[in-house]
Every structure is written in structure tokens, then in C-alpha cells.
Motif scaffolding. Structure first.
Motif, mmCIF file in Angstrom:
data_model
loop_
_atom_site.group_PDB
_atom_site.id
_atom_site.type_symbol
_atom_site.label_atom_id
_atom_site.label_comp_id
_atom_site.label_asym_id
_atom_site.label_seq_id
_atom_site.Cartn_x
_atom_site.Cartn_y
_atom_site.Cartn_z
ATOM 1 N N THR A 145 89.384 4.857 -77.828
ATOM 2 C CA THR A 145 88.224 5.626 -77.706
ATOM 3 C C THR A 145 87.330 4.754 -78.486
ATOM 4 O OG1 THR A 145 89.405 6.646 -79.492
ATOM 5 C CG2 THR A 145 89.823 7.985 -77.262
ATOM 6 N N ARG A 146 86.295 5.614 -78.051
ATOM 7 C CA ARG A 146 85.177 4.826 -78.956
ATOM 8 C C ARG A 146 84.458 6.343 -80.050
ATOM 9 N NH1 ARG A 146 82.411 -0.243 -75.773
ATOM 10 N NH2 ARG A 146 84.561 -0.486 -74.540
ATOM 11 N N ASP A 147 83.206 5.871 -80.724
ATOM 12 C CA ASP A 147 82.456 6.736 -81.584
ATOM 13 C C ASP A 147 81.651 6.427 -81.481
ATOM 14 O OD1 ASP A 147 82.228 4.963 -83.001
ATOM 15 O OD2 ASP A 147 83.280 6.318 -84.642
ATOM 16 N N VAL B 203 83.449 8.839 -70.788
ATOM 17 C CA VAL B 203 83.621 10.123 -70.478
ATOM 18 C C VAL B 203 84.238 10.906 -71.914
ATOM 19 C CG1 VAL B 203 86.073 10.762 -69.376
ATOM 20 C CG2 VAL B 203 84.291 9.169 -68.488
ATOM 21 N N ALA B 204 83.805 12.020 -71.751
ATOM 22 C CA ALA B 204 84.469 12.372 -73.471
ATOM 23 C C ALA B 204 84.964 14.420 -72.725
ATOM 24 C CB ALA B 204 82.360 12.816 -74.017
ATOM 25 N N GLY C 145 84.550 14.923 -79.805
ATOM 26 C CA GLY C 145 82.640 13.763 -79.345
ATOM 27 C C GLY C 145 83.311 12.192 -79.594
ATOM 28 N N ARG C 146 84.765 12.236 -78.609
ATOM 29 C CA ARG C 146 85.430 10.534 -79.249
ATOM 30 C C ARG C 146 85.065 10.416 -77.270
ATOM 31 N NH1 ARG C 146 86.526 7.318 -83.503
ATOM 32 N NH2 ARG C 146 87.189 5.715 -81.750
ATOM 33 N N TRP C 147 85.545 8.721 -77.116
ATOM 34 C CA TRP C 147 84.678 8.484 -76.009
ATOM 35 C C TRP C 147 85.603 8.243 -75.053
ATOM 36 C CZ3 TRP C 147 81.753 4.955 -74.113
ATOM 37 C CH2 TRP C 147 81.072 4.410 -74.796
ATOM 38 N N LEU C 148 85.500 7.772 -73.847
ATOM 39 C CA LEU C 148 86.271 7.025 -73.273
ATOM 40 C C LEU C 148 85.281 6.030 -72.505
ATOM 41 C CD1 LEU C 148 89.518 8.128 -72.733
ATOM 42 C CD2 LEU C 148 89.147 6.054 -73.922
#
Lengths: 169, 169
Positions: free
Chosen positions: A166-168, B113-114, B120-123
Motif C-alpha cells: 500500500t501507498r499513502d 485503487v483506494a 486512505g491508503r491505496w494500491l
């Protein structure tokens, strides 16, 4: 998902499987039974036991890497009876997977994949990956998970999925 | 395996799932019990029942197609209690999957993709597909299969895999 990403995903899930086996060990210890009993557990009388599910998952991963790269598959006889032996089997498998590079998998889509059980018929590499290797690998790892879960091991979905990139921002 | 091939594979496996449900119906009839009882069956007390496994598999397929195409996901509330209702749910899902074209999925790899549960994090789209969507979809369909198998339904590996595009020349 390229063939190489598939092999990396199989590796990650096999590493997760070892963590499920850690949790099975904790459960067995807490309940004072021998964890190796779970190697012979199954969900239905005419179904593979846990040890066979692990062997089958490893074999599907191994043969995917071998068939799609053209490298010979190492022989891993299905002799494991204990959790310690099954861990060894998983590591032999992931060791082989790690030795198959992205370059080795160039041309995987068009390879002719003819496993003995197809009795002379064959699958295009890409079809083998999509229609057989991916579903069959997940079938066996999920069945291994289900057998442990059914026997009271404290597993949850994130044990199955493992780490997520995951990314922020 | 492209995103579009993944959606096609999910569709095929969901169609296979309907055939497992046919076999469950035959089993229930032979044993004179109501097949809908199996909708509430599970492998462990703190695990999803069969109906929830089907709903979750459908949702994972639906959200994969939606997130990776940018199309809004249709709402499918988890209200199904019977096999007939679960079949409807599967068909609503595969209907949506069929409406997502290869062109709709162009750029899927780089989509953000969230899902709400990531808070709040995403891929990256590609990571979502490999690390989450594929394992999670197969988790739920295999668990659905395992619940039926554990309850005596006469299922075998080829019911799970379905048709294979083998060739002879």
C-alpha cells in the motif's frame, strides 16, 4: 500479471503458508497435541490430507516455473509426513522458483505445455497459466488453509493475503 | 494474464461455482434435505458461511472490474439466503463483468485503487490485481467449494477447474 509476477505471487503465498503452519504449531502446543497430527487432517474422507495439499501446491508452483521456462523440474518425491518435512518441501520449491528469472520466462506464452496427465494433448503456455496453474495453485493452498482453520487454528484473512504494497501518497 | 483475462477467468470460475451448486442440489435431493441449509454451512464457527463466501467472491470480482476500469460498481446488497437467490447474485455479477471490455481496462496497471477498508491508503492497480484481487477471489470460491465438499457434495478437481483449451496438434 506476467509469468514472473505469478511465480513471485506463488512464492509469497507459500511463505504465508509457512506462517499458517507456525500458527498451527502454537495451537497444537496450547492444546497439548502433536502438530504433525494435522498433516493427516482432511475435510472429506475422499480428499487429500493437509500434507498432500502442501505437496500439490508446491508441485503446481514448481511445474509452472519449469514448464514456462523450459528448465527441468527438480524431483521432489511426496514423502513428507511431518510439519518439519513439509517446511523443507516448501523451501526446496521456493528455492527453485527463485532460480527462474524473468528472462527465463521470455516466450512463456507460446510454449507448448504437455503434462503427462494430458495424455498427448497440450496447452499453450498462456492458457496453461490462466486456466490451470493459477486456479490449481490457489485451490491447494486454500484447501491447506481450510483444513487448519477447520481444526481450530487461529487464522484470519490477512494471514492468507500477507503483506500488501500500500501507498499513502 | 491481463486484467481482462483475469476478469474472464473470474467469470469462468463463477460459472463453475454454479455447477457445484447444481451438484449440491442433487446431493440434497438424494439425501432428502433442503439444499438451502447448505447456504448456512461453514467450516469453523468464526468463519463465513457458504452464502457469504459466494457474496464475497462475487464482490471481489465486481470490485476488480470496477476499480480497474473506473466504472462504478453496481450495488449488490448481501441479502441472499437461498441457493436460488445466490444464483441470481452470481448472474448479476457476471453480467457486470461481461460489460467491462478490454478497452475499459486500458491503463488499469496505473490506476489508484483506494477501497474504503484501506482507510486512505491505496494500491497501484497492478499491485491490487496481483497481491489482493486474485488471491482473495480464489480464497472465497475455494472456501465455498470446501464447505460443499465437507458436507458430502460429490465434487472433484475438474469441477473446480472447468473446461481447458487443450490442443492436439
Amino acid at each position: 500479471m506476467t509469468p514472473h509476477e505469478t511465480i513471485r505471487l506463488f512464492t509469497k503465498i507459500l511463505e504465508n503458508l509457512e506462517k499458517w503452519m507456525d500458527k498451527a504449531g502454537e495451537h497444537a502446543k496450547a492444546r497439548s497435541f502433536e502438530v504433525d497430527l494435522l498433516a493427516q487432517a482432511r475435510l472429506a474422507p475422499d480428499q487429500y490430507v493437509f500434507a498432500q495439499q502442501v505437496q500439490s501446491a508446491c508441485d503446481q508452483a514448481k511445474y509452472t516455473a519449469a514448464y514456462l521456462s523450459g528448465k527441468p523440474a527438480p524431483s521432489h518425491p511426496d514423502t513428507e509426513k511431518t510439519f518439519a518435512e513439509l517446511r523443507e518441501r516448501i523451501r526446496k520449491c521456493t528455492g527453485f522458483l527463485a532460480a527462474v528469472s524473468e528472462k527465463d520466462l521470455a516466450g512463456a506464452d507460446e510454449r507448448k505445455v504437455a503434462p503427462p496427465w494430458l495424455q498427448g494433448r497440450w496447452l499453450r503456455g498462456r492458457d496453461y497459466l490462466v486456466d490451470l496453474a493459477i486456479p490449481n495453485f490457489f485451490f491447494h493452498v486454500t484447501m491447506a488453509y481450510a483444513i487448519l482453520r477447520h481444526n481450530g487454528v487461529n487464522l484470519g484473512k490477512m494471514d492468507y493475503i500477507g503483506s500488501l504494497p500500500t501507498r499513502d501518497a
